[in-house]
Design a protein around this motif. Sequence first.
Motif, PDB file in Angstrom:
ATOM      1  N   LYS A  96     153.051  69.360  21.240  1.00 24.63           N
ATOM      2  CA  LYS A  96     151.625  69.024  21.308  1.00 24.63           C
ATOM      3  C   LYS A  96     150.826  70.076  22.069  1.00 24.63           C
ATOM      4  CE  LYS A  96     151.987  66.021  25.403  1.00 24.63           C
ATOM      5  NZ  LYS A  96     151.740  64.659  25.912  1.00 24.63           N
ATOM      6  N   GLU A 145     153.223  66.051  13.501  1.00 20.47           N
ATOM      7  CA  GLU A 145     153.021  65.439  14.814  1.00 20.47           C
ATOM      8  C   GLU A 145     152.276  66.386  15.746  1.00 20.47           C
ATOM      9  OE1 GLU A 145     155.692  63.825  18.622  1.00 20.47           O
ATOM     10  OE2 GLU A 145     156.606  64.153  16.655  1.00 20.47           O
ATOM     11  N   SER A 151     152.777  60.660  16.541  1.00 22.65           N
ATOM     12  CA  SER A 151     154.216  60.882  16.626  1.00 22.65           C
ATOM     13  C   SER A 151     154.897  60.442  15.337  1.00 22.65           C
ATOM     14  CB  SER A 151     154.798  60.110  17.808  1.00 22.65           C
ATOM     15  OG  SER A 151     156.209  60.240  17.833  1.00 22.65           O
ATOM     16  N   ASN A 223     144.929  64.249  27.947  1.00 23.04           N
ATOM     17  CA  ASN A 223     146.217  64.925  27.842  1.00 23.04           C
ATOM     18  C   ASN A 223     146.289  66.135  28.768  1.00 23.04           C
ATOM     19  OD1 ASN A 223     148.822  65.459  26.601  1.00 23.04           O
ATOM     20  ND2 ASN A 223     147.813  67.189  25.605  1.00 23.04           N
ATOM     21  N   LYS A 233     157.476  61.639  32.330  1.00 28.88           N
ATOM     22  CA  LYS A 233     157.318  61.110  30.984  1.00 28.88           C
ATOM     23  C   LYS A 233     157.074  59.610  31.071  1.00 28.88           C
ATOM     24  CE  LYS A 233     159.460  61.054  26.423  1.00 28.88           C
ATOM     25  NZ  LYS A 233     160.650  61.454  25.620  1.00 28.88           N
ATOM     26  N   ARG A 236     154.366  54.879  26.067  1.00 24.36           N
ATOM     27  CA  ARG A 236     153.036  54.617  25.519  1.00 24.36           C
ATOM     28  C   ARG A 236     152.728  53.131  25.555  1.00 24.36           C
ATOM     29  NH1 ARG A 236     154.619  58.807  21.931  1.00 24.36           N
ATOM     30  NH2 ARG A 236     155.563  57.298  20.510  1.00 24.36           N
ATOM     31  N   ASN A 242     151.188  55.116  18.148  1.00 25.29           N
ATOM     32  CA  ASN A 242     152.065  56.290  18.161  1.00 25.29           C
ATOM     33  C   ASN A 242     151.303  57.579  18.472  1.00 25.29           C
ATOM     34  OD1 ASN A 242     154.703  55.379  17.727  1.00 25.29           O
ATOM     35  ND2 ASN A 242     155.067  56.891  16.129  1.00 25.29           N
ATOM     36  N   TRP A 243     150.080  57.445  18.990  1.00 25.22           N
ATOM     37  CA  TRP A 243     149.292  58.628  19.323  1.00 25.22           C
ATOM     38  C   TRP A 243     149.828  59.277  20.594  1.00 25.22           C
ATOM     39  CZ3 TRP A 243     146.393  60.457  15.666  1.00 25.22           C
ATOM     40  CH2 TRP A 243     145.760  59.605  14.757  1.00 25.22           C
ATOM     41  N   THR A 244     149.944  60.588  20.570  1.00 30.72           N
ATOM     42  CA  THR A 244     150.368  61.347  21.747  1.00 30.72           C
ATOM     43  C   THR A 244     149.224  62.162  22.341  1.00 30.72           C
ATOM     44  OG1 THR A 244     151.066  63.240  20.385  1.00 30.72           O
ATOM     45  CG2 THR A 244     152.713  61.538  20.850  1.00 30.72           C
ATOM     46  N   LYS A 245     148.182  62.398  21.551  1.00 24.33           N
ATOM     47  CA  LYS A 245     147.039  63.185  22.021  1.00 24.33           C
ATOM     48  C   LYS A 245     145.907  63.045  21.010  1.00 24.33           C
ATOM     49  CE  LYS A 245     148.169  67.375  19.463  1.00 24.33           C
ATOM     50  NZ  LYS A 245     148.390  68.829  19.491  1.00 24.33           N
TER      51      LYS A 245
END
Length: 348
Positions: A96, A145, A151, A223, A233, A236, A242-245
């Motif tokens: 990311k 991703e 993700s 982020n 870490k 979530r 499932n969003w990481t950013k």
Amino acid sequence: MQWHAEKRVDDDTLRHPADGDAWKNFDIENDWFARDPQNVRLGLATDGFNPFGIMSSSYSIRPVVVMPYNLPPWKCMTEPFMMLSLLIPRRNSPGKDIDVYLRPLIDGLKDLWEYGVWTYDAYKNEHFQMHVAVLWTINDFPAYEDLSGWSTKGYLACPVCNKDAPSRKLRNKICYMFHRRFLPHGHVWRKSRMFDGKVENRSHPKYLSGKELLHQLNSIKENDFGKHPNKMKRKRTPEELNWTKKSIFFELSYWEKLKLRHNLDVMHIEKNICDNLLGTMLNIEGKTKDNVSARLDLEDMKIKKELHLKKMDDGSYLMPVACYTLSKEERKKFCCFLKSVKFPDRYA
């Protein structure tokens, strides 16, 4: 550069990106951009590879290439017209953090969209103000991703299904086998119980607009890129799905209104499917998907009883031969057929 507007035949046949709904929807949303066919539309592609050809080496390099779709299809994806905008050298994939490397490119694209650049047209022998837009990205699933921020792992791995992803936990993996929901209602395969032991009555997932995606992204914390000793870490929250950013592409003012933002490239999909099919049909050890674990999964789902493991008198288990597994003679004939196939360039 005006081929898409002046020489393309629009007869509802998909031959060029301009024939697709995503292109036409973009023209409707940005009619000022579409009025000038000299404005450039780009596709952006990226993938990582090992430049040394040594699979055991962890070093990776990731080019970011853009290509103009104004040209005819036999030119726009050829080497002379593909532009290397970035080259990201790293010991491993940027993940990311790729947004850090994309910053100069995104800033340039924002200026080219809002202000344009005074350009000379050699064909018409005149100057004009050229604007540029990126219509979508092209990448494999792991890079999806990195670029989108969604993700591609876990129970919600499907970016199309979003929070309505119907995944299932098997013995050793998470399985995504509910693809029949995309079939038309009344299709004969929806009523079949051969796939997972159930009838499929659900409709396809709802299409989410860019505005709805941004509403989901509002629940994500800001982020922090890179690694830090104090950075732990975290798991979530349910609201983050499932969003990481939040992808850096959303800084482009038109990005949220695009109908199609990310594409999966056909090369990776075709290769993976072909490898799995051949490995299973030829029963190649280490490459076949028809193994003990798969047979146990069938038993758990109570389907295809003829393929279940059979316990022998001595306590061992026998794995019945499947109808799709080729015999030794059939494998010889299949390999002879492949050997006889001729290609235009005599190379494959």
